[in-house]
Structures are given as C-alpha cells and as structure tokens.
Design a protein around this motif. Structure first.
Motif, PDB file in Angstrom:
ATOM      1  N   TYR A  68       0.844  -1.197   0.000  1.00 28.81           N
ATOM      2  CA  TYR A  68       0.000   0.000   0.000  1.00 28.81           C
ATOM      3  C   TYR A  68       0.884   1.254   0.000  1.00 28.81           C
ATOM      4  O   TYR A  68       0.643   2.207  -0.739  1.00 28.81           O
ATOM      5  CB  TYR A  68      -0.919  -0.009   1.222  1.00 28.81           C
ATOM      6  CG  TYR A  68      -1.886   1.153   1.279  1.00 28.81           C
ATOM      7  CD1 TYR A  68      -3.120   1.079   0.643  1.00 28.81           C
ATOM      8  CD2 TYR A  68      -1.557   2.326   1.960  1.00 28.81           C
ATOM      9  CE1 TYR A  68      -4.021   2.143   0.693  1.00 28.81           C
ATOM     10  CE2 TYR A  68      -2.438   3.398   2.006  1.00 28.81           C
ATOM     11  CZ  TYR A  68      -3.666   3.294   1.370  1.00 28.81           C
ATOM     12  OH  TYR A  68      -4.541   4.359   1.407  1.00 28.81           O
ATOM     13  N   ALA A  69       1.921   1.238   0.838  1.00 28.67           N
ATOM     14  CA  ALA A  69       2.858   2.372   0.892  1.00 28.67           C
ATOM     15  C   ALA A  69       3.609   2.537  -0.427  1.00 28.67           C
ATOM     16  O   ALA A  69       3.841   3.662  -0.885  1.00 28.67           O
ATOM     17  CB  ALA A  69       3.845   2.173   2.038  1.00 28.67           C
ATOM     18  N   TYR A  70       3.961   1.414  -1.041  1.00 27.48           N
ATOM     19  CA  TYR A  70       4.677   1.486  -2.327  1.00 27.48           C
ATOM     20  C   TYR A  70       3.799   2.133  -3.397  1.00 27.48           C
ATOM     21  O   TYR A  70       4.269   2.974  -4.177  1.00 27.48           O
ATOM     22  CB  TYR A  70       5.102   0.083  -2.761  1.00 27.48           C
ATOM     23  CG  TYR A  70       5.834   0.064  -4.084  1.00 27.48           C
ATOM     24  CD1 TYR A  70       7.180   0.369  -4.154  1.00 27.48           C
ATOM     25  CD2 TYR A  70       5.162  -0.237  -5.272  1.00 27.48           C
ATOM     26  CE1 TYR A  70       7.865   0.363  -5.366  1.00 27.48           C
ATOM     27  CE2 TYR A  70       5.826  -0.233  -6.485  1.00 27.48           C
ATOM     28  CZ  TYR A  70       7.172   0.063  -6.527  1.00 27.48           C
ATOM     29  OH  TYR A  70       7.839   0.074  -7.732  1.00 27.48           O
ATOM     30  N   ALA A  71       2.524   1.768  -3.436  1.00 25.68           N
ATOM     31  CA  ALA A  71       1.600   2.368  -4.407  1.00 25.68           C
ATOM     32  C   ALA A  71       1.449   3.865  -4.149  1.00 25.68           C
ATOM     33  O   ALA A  71       1.440   4.683  -5.080  1.00 25.68           O
ATOM     34  CB  ALA A  71       0.245   1.678  -4.344  1.00 25.68           C
ATOM     35  N   VAL A  83       3.331   7.441   6.767  1.00 27.08           N
ATOM     36  CA  VAL A  83       2.459   7.046   7.881  1.00 27.08           C
ATOM     37  C   VAL A  83       2.246   5.534   7.875  1.00 27.08           C
ATOM     38  O   VAL A  83       2.320   4.869   8.925  1.00 27.08           O
ATOM     39  CB  VAL A  83       1.100   7.786   7.790  1.00 27.08           C
ATOM     40  CG1 VAL A  83       0.096   7.186   8.773  1.00 27.08           C
ATOM     41  CG2 VAL A  83       1.282   9.265   8.070  1.00 27.08           C
ATOM     42  N   THR A  84       1.994   4.973   6.697  1.00 29.41           N
ATOM     43  CA  THR A  84       1.753   3.533   6.576  1.00 29.41           C
ATOM     44  C   THR A  84       2.988   2.731   6.977  1.00 29.41           C
ATOM     45  O   THR A  84       2.898   1.728   7.694  1.00 29.41           O
ATOM     46  CB  THR A  84       1.345   3.184   5.131  1.00 29.41           C
ATOM     47  OG1 THR A  84       0.256   4.012   4.733  1.00 29.41           O
ATOM     48  CG2 THR A  84       0.946   1.729   5.013  1.00 29.41           C
ATOM     49  N   LEU A  85       4.148   3.190   6.526  1.00 29.49           N
ATOM     50  CA  LEU A  85       5.390   2.470   6.826  1.00 29.49           C
ATOM     51  C   LEU A  85       5.799   2.629   8.288  1.00 29.49           C
ATOM     52  O   LEU A  85       6.364   1.695   8.880  1.00 29.49           O
ATOM     53  CB  LEU A  85       6.503   2.958   5.897  1.00 29.49           C
ATOM     54  CG  LEU A  85       6.344   2.546   4.440  1.00 29.49           C
ATOM     55  CD1 LEU A  85       7.253   3.372   3.537  1.00 29.49           C
ATOM     56  CD2 LEU A  85       6.647   1.060   4.261  1.00 29.49           C
ATOM     57  N   GLN A  86       5.533   3.792   8.886  1.00 29.61           N
ATOM     58  CA  GLN A  86       5.830   3.971  10.311  1.00 29.61           C
ATOM     59  C   GLN A  86       5.029   2.975  11.147  1.00 29.61           C
ATOM     60  O   GLN A  86       5.537   2.405  12.125  1.00 29.61           O
ATOM     61  CB  GLN A  86       5.503   5.403  10.739  1.00 29.61           C
ATOM     62  CG  GLN A  86       6.478   6.452  10.250  1.00 29.61           C
ATOM     63  CD  GLN A  86       7.796   6.420  11.005  1.00 29.61           C
ATOM     64  OE1 GLN A  86       8.042   5.560  11.852  1.00 29.61           O
ATOM     65  NE2 GLN A  86       8.664   7.361  10.691  1.00 29.61           N
ATOM     66  N   GLU A  87       3.782   2.782  10.772  1.00 32.72           N
ATOM     67  CA  GLU A  87       2.951   1.797  11.472  1.00 32.72           C
ATOM     68  C   GLU A  87       3.525   0.399  11.289  1.00 32.72           C
ATOM     69  O   GLU A  87       3.572  -0.401  12.238  1.00 32.72           O
ATOM     70  CB  GLU A  87       1.515   1.863  10.934  1.00 32.72           C
ATOM     71  CG  GLU A  87       0.544   0.976  11.690  1.00 32.72           C
ATOM     72  CD  GLU A  87      -0.885   1.136  11.204  1.00 32.72           C
ATOM     73  OE1 GLU A  87      -1.693   0.231  11.459  1.00 32.72           O
ATOM     74  OE2 GLU A  87      -1.187   2.172  10.570  1.00 32.72           O
ATOM     75  N   VAL A  89       6.789  -0.566  10.629  1.00 36.26           N
ATOM     76  CA  VAL A  89       8.062  -0.826  11.325  1.00 36.26           C
ATOM     77  C   VAL A  89       7.896  -0.780  12.842  1.00 36.26           C
ATOM     78  O   VAL A  89       8.664  -1.419  13.577  1.00 36.26           O
ATOM     79  CB  VAL A  89       9.152   0.171  10.868  1.00 36.26           C
ATOM     80  CG1 VAL A  89       9.412   0.032   9.380  1.00 36.26           C
ATOM     81  CG2 VAL A  89       8.799   1.607  11.219  1.00 36.26           C
ATOM     82  N   SER A  90       6.904  -0.037  13.342  1.00 37.27           N
ATOM     83  CA  SER A  90       6.715   0.036  14.786  1.00 37.27           C
ATOM     84  C   SER A  90       6.000  -1.198  15.326  1.00 37.27           C
ATOM     85  O   SER A  90       6.248  -1.625  16.461  1.00 37.27           O
ATOM     86  CB  SER A  90       5.941   1.301  15.157  1.00 37.27           C
ATOM     87  OG  SER A  90       4.637   1.274  14.598  1.00 37.27           O
ATOM     88  N   GLN A  91       5.101  -1.804  14.529  1.00 35.24           N
ATOM     89  CA  GLN A  91       4.309  -2.936  15.006  1.00 35.24           C
ATOM     90  C   GLN A  91       4.889  -4.287  14.618  1.00 35.24           C
ATOM     91  O   GLN A  91       4.587  -5.299  15.260  1.00 35.24           O
ATOM     92  CB  GLN A  91       2.873  -2.820  14.476  1.00 35.24           C
ATOM     93  CG  GLN A  91       2.112  -1.611  15.024  1.00 35.24           C
ATOM     94  CD  GLN A  91       0.678  -1.572  14.546  1.00 35.24           C
ATOM     95  OE1 GLN A  91       0.156  -2.556  14.032  1.00 35.24           O
ATOM     96  NE2 GLN A  91       0.021  -0.430  14.732  1.00 35.24           N
ATOM     97  N   TYR A  92       5.708  -4.312  13.564  1.00 39.25           N
ATOM     98  CA  TYR A  92       6.215  -5.600  13.071  1.00 39.25           C
ATOM     99  C   TYR A  92       7.730  -5.524  12.861  1.00 39.25           C
ATOM    100  O   TYR A  92       8.243  -5.784  11.768  1.00 39.25           O
ATOM    101  CB  TYR A  92       5.503  -5.979  11.764  1.00 39.25           C
ATOM    102  CG  TYR A  92       4.008  -6.083  11.904  1.00 39.25           C
ATOM    103  CD1 TYR A  92       3.412  -7.243  12.409  1.00 39.25           C
ATOM    104  CD2 TYR A  92       3.191  -5.012  11.566  1.00 39.25           C
ATOM    105  CE1 TYR A  92       2.038  -7.334  12.559  1.00 39.25           C
ATOM    106  CE2 TYR A  92       1.816  -5.092  11.705  1.00 39.25           C
ATOM    107  CZ  TYR A  92       1.245  -6.250  12.202  1.00 39.25           C
ATOM    108  OH  TYR A  92      -0.113  -6.341  12.356  1.00 39.25           O
TER     109      TYR A  92
END
Length: 576
Positions: A68-71, A83-87, A89-92
C-alpha cells in the motif's frame, strides 16, 4: 417503509463488520501486486486496503502495509507512504523484510524533502546489500540538497559522513556573509575533505567518496511535469490595451511555451503549465508561492525581471526545484541558488568569453567603449579583466555615454593608428543606436582596418545598413540566432500563427526552447538538473535556437560570433 429502512441499516451494519476470508485476502494481495505491475496505483491501493486491517484471518498485514505504501509512493503521496510504513516498522519490527520497509520509508522521506528523517531511517537497516543501496540513495539526495540548516544538523550528528561533509562544504563555499561559526566549519571541512581525498577513508558511514560521480538517480516516475509560470502580464492594469503593447514580449514568450507544450505531448511528455501574473510585485509573488502548493513543482519559469526573481530563487532553493529566468543577463539573483539558471548569458560571461576569443583570433590590443547601462559596464570590465589576464593590452576604456561629442573623441582616440598596420580591435558594449552610429563614423573617418566587436542588438538598428556593418568589419556577439530558412522554424511559425494569430518574435522562439529543453532534461534526469548540467548536451533534437551551455556556470554560455560576408550573416563558433 420503516421496515425496509431497518433492513437496509441492518444490511449495512452487517457488511461493515463482515470479515474477508483468508482466501479473499490472499486473492486481494495477488490482485494488488498485478495492478502494481501494470502501474495502476490507485486501484492497487484499493486492493491492499483490506490487508491493512488487524483481523484473525489476515496473515498478510505486513505485506499489505508495504505494498500500500509502495503504491502511494509511486503516486508521489509521500506523507501517506510514510504514515503507513511507520505503522509497519513500529508494530512488526521482526518482519523478515523489515529492511525493505526501512528503505522505502527513507526514500519517501527524501522525496518529501525530509532529509534528516531519511538519513536517520537508513541507520535502522541491517542487511548489507540493502544497506549499500540505501547509502547510494542517501548520497544522491544529500548531494542534491540545498537545505543548509539541516545539513549543519546532520554534520553534527554524522561528522564522518563524507557526502554530508562534501555537500555542506559546497554550500558554505558559495555563501555570502558567513558567520564566524560557519567560517570555522568551512575550514574544518576543507581540511577533512583534503585528508579524505588523499587517503583511503576508513570507518566512514558512507561508501561513496565525494570526488566520485553521483550514483544514478533513484527511480521515481514523473508522469506529468508540473511547471509554474511567473510572468509579468499586468492584467489588472487600468489601461489593458496599453499594457498589452508594453508587455507584448511576455505574451510572445508565453505562446512559444504553448507550442512547446503541444510538441512535448506529441513526444509522450505531458507538461502542466500553471500561469501566475506577478504584476511586477515582489510581495504578490511571495503570496502566490505561499498559497498555491508549488513545492512539488518540477520547474519554475520566471519572473523576467531580476528584482522579482529573488523570492522565486529562495523558494526554489528551499524546495530543490529547478528555476529558469529567461530574457535577463543579470545573474546576481542566482548567486545563492544552486539550481537556478538563466536562459541568456550574463554580461560577465559575455565579456570573459569574448576576451578569450578576441585575444586568440584578432589581436593583443583592444580599445573599449561602453554605454550607460549597468550591463554595458559589466561586459566591458569583465572583458578587460580577462583580456589582461591573458596578456592583452587595453590602452583606452571609456564610458562613451558621458561624452559630449563621441564622434570626435573616437576619431581622436583612433588617430594614432591611421595609416599604420594594426592588430588593434575595438570593443563596443552598448545597445544604444546613436552611440553605434558615432562609433562607426569615428572608425570610418580614420580609414582604419580593424575589427569592431559588439552585441547582436546592433543588427536591429535601422540607422545602420547591413552593408555598412560589413564594410566596417563588425563582429556580433550572439547567443540567439534564428535561421528562418530552417524547416523547423517554418513549422513552428505555422503552429504559432495558428495559436496566436500573430507572427512570432524572437521571444517566441526563446519561450519554446526554454520549456522544450528543460522539460526534456527533467524527464530524463529528474528534478535535480544541477548535478547533470555540467555534462548535459548543449543542443538536443527539436530546439529552434543554438542550445544551452551550463558547463561552466548557471547562465547559458553558448555564445558565437556573427559576421557579414557578401551580404549574408555567417555564424562562427566562439569556442574553436
């Protein structure tokens, strides 16, 4: 009716809480990846949305976030990607492809002009192969950054990073009015870079030596090139017809841009033109820049007049946007903007390059006359300084506009050379027709055979015929020559007349070439034209005029000499 309404509400409630099955989620993942391959990024984002949800059936949440972030990144929606990638790397943090996520997060930050965030994110990458690619990415953006304050912070955090040190040094080296701290930093950087240039660097956070060429630009799709046009149309003036006549050169320039826009579209390059009337008001320009979300533009063109260009230059520097100011020889406004360009040569460059040509081709002695304009004196003294540096002699240099009887003064100055073989030349830096007539009359009165060097504006003077110019051995310093016999010129003329209902002027051809050249360069190299300008081609297929030369500066130094021979103007290269 109320039962039907209740059924609808229940149906919506049920559907909103219905969870996709594992098979449906897996199919959504595969479908979205197919859409990415087809570059259908909007649809791909929609396909990946269900994969962002935390549900029992969702085994692909990490992949959903990443794709989704790549698109979003490919659509230049960098904030959404971050925002998508921060979520992610922080959760997984233990995800097997977490380094890929950090790389894309850093790239999104760089693309959004968040240099510090990008550099710091790269430090989280552990895998050596991805780490190497990330350092190359960092090198590209750091060495194209003009954000002095951020580079100072980064240098304090990573003093051994050679790319940060090199870029900070290049910006401080051209900065005027350095503070005491900046002077100290500059001295430290000079010593550091000299040390690194002569020794193999060890324990460095960057694998790229500052003396080596930049890595290739990271791939960022530019589907459409956004161009901001800041032109002094003066549309709100009371007497519009009067202003239209006064600003006709601006209208001509603009229609030239429109013809170039159509030509580029035919070649598969889409260009969006956003037109703003500057009204020759510096405060209005600042307001336009603040209100119109122009920080993501690929190119700015304007504002014609040097004084109005300073706020544009500051904006371009802060946002790393290429800015071109057409039709002015004044380069002062661009001194603190590393990606700002003139489509014309500066008076200083004309003087310096002409001095080299005259000394090599004509003579080692030159008499100089210049006019009342600032550009006249800049050209004259730049010529003199370079000419003397090469060993030439300048026995006379005079502001001819202050003389009461220019004809008599010139005749007297040249009388010692009458009847003698001479290798003396005369440089005349003025665009005033009366002065031109006085100079020519003074030379011809002494029956001298020498070379007169002057500007191309003399070709427009109605007081002097081409035959007289040929007889007086006049050489014209030229940067824009229009060969009306060329098929490309005739094709342009036809399209221009069809669009504007008037004949093109020289400003029309300049407008065409400015947009055509820079749009092609941006399509090929991205926004950061500054790094490739030293090696960019001087002339590309499709230009109407002679081309652009930025190998030695930010002004177009593509100059040549025009001279009449048997009634026809010949064009000779200045660099030969």
């Amino acid at each position: 009716m109320k039962y039907f309404y209740a059924f609808i509400c229940f149906f919506v409630f049920f559907k909103s809480y219905a969870q996709p099955s594992a098979t449906e989620l897996k199919n959504a993942l595969q479908y979205g990846k197919g859409l990415l391959a087809e570059k259908r990024y909007d649809l791909a984002k929609e396909a990946f949305k269900p994969l962002l949800e935390r549900t029992a059936n969702n085994e692909w949440r990490e992949y959903g976030h990443y794709y989704y972030a790549y698109a979003a990144f490919q659509k230049q929606e960098y904030a959404v990607a971050q925002v998508t990638l921060q979520e992610l790397v922080s959760q997984y943090s233990q995800w097997e492809k977490i380094d890929d996520a950090y790389y894309l997060l850093a790239h999104s930050a760089f693309a959004a002009n968040k240099l510090q965030s990008g550099v710091q994110t790269i430090r989280s990458i552990k895998k050596p192969d991805i780490q190497q690619d990330a350092y190359n990415l960092e090198a590209y953006y750091v060495r194209n950054s003009n954000d002095l304050s951020t580079l100072k912070i980064l240098y304090s955090l990573y003093p051994k990073n050679e790319n940060i040190a090199y870029r900070l040094y290049t910006l401080l080296a051209v900065k005027r009015d350095l503070s005491a701290t900046e002077k100290e930093t500059l001295a430290v950087l000079q010593a550091q870079l000299k040390l690194n240039a002569s020794n193999t660097a060890t324990n460095t956070t960057s694998p790229i030596d500052p003396t080596t060429p930049l890595p290739p630009a990271p791939t960022v799709n530019i589907d459409k090139i956004d161009v901001g046009l800041f032109l002094p149309l003066l549309l709100r003036e009371a007497d519009v017809s009067k202003q239209a006549r006064k600003q006709q050169f601006v209208i001509d320039f603009y229609y030239g841009l429109l013809v170039a826009q159509e030509k580029l579209k035919e070649e598969g390059i889409d260009v969006n033109l956003y037109l703003y009337d500057t009204e020759r008001d510096e405060n209005r320009i600042k307001n336009l820049l603040n209100k119109n979300n122009l920080q993501n533009s690929h190119l700015l063109i304007g504002a014609m007049y040097p004084k109005d260009t300073y706020p544009l230059a500051d904006f371009a520097q802060r946002n790393n946007i290429c800015l071109v100011n057409p039709l002015t020889p004044n380069i002062e406004w661009a001194k603190n903007c590393t990606n700002c360009y003139l489509s014309e040569p500066s008076a200083e460059s004309i003087g310096s390059k002409t001095a080299q040509y005259v000394h090599k081709t004509f003579s080692d002695t030159t008499i100089i006359y210049f006019g009342s304009q600032k550009q006249d004196s800049l050209l004259a003294y730049s010529f003199m300084n370079k000419y003397k540096e090469l060993g030439g002699k300048v026995p006379i240099i005079k502001n001819i506009s202050t003389l009461k009887n220019a004809f008599r003064v010139v005749s007297t100055d040249l009388s010692p050379y009458m009847g003698k073989p001479t290798k003396t030349s005369v440089l005349v830096a003025t665009t005033d027709a009366t002065t031109a007539v006085n100079i020519l009359s003074g030379v011809q009165s002494q029956n001298l055979s020498l070379n007169i060097i002057t500007t191309q504006e003399w070709l427009d003077f109605t007081q002097v015929t081409y035959a007289q110019l040929e007889q007086a051995n006049v050489n014209f310093i030229m940067n824009n020559y229009i060969d009306y016999y060329l098929p490309a010129i005739r094709q342009f003329d036809a399209k221009y007349i069809d669009k504007s209902n008037i004949l093109p002027s020289k400003f029309s051809y300049i407008g065409h070439d400015v947009l055509y050249y820079f749009a092609k360069m941006i399509k090929q190299y991205g926004k950061n034209f500054a790094e490739v300008s030293k090696t960019a081609p001087l002339k590309i297929e499709g230009l109407l005029l002679e081309g652009f030369d930025y190998r030695n500066g930010q002004d177009n130094q593509h100059l040549f000499i025009g001279k009449f021979k048997e009634g026809r103007l010949e064009i000779l290269p200045m660099d030969k």
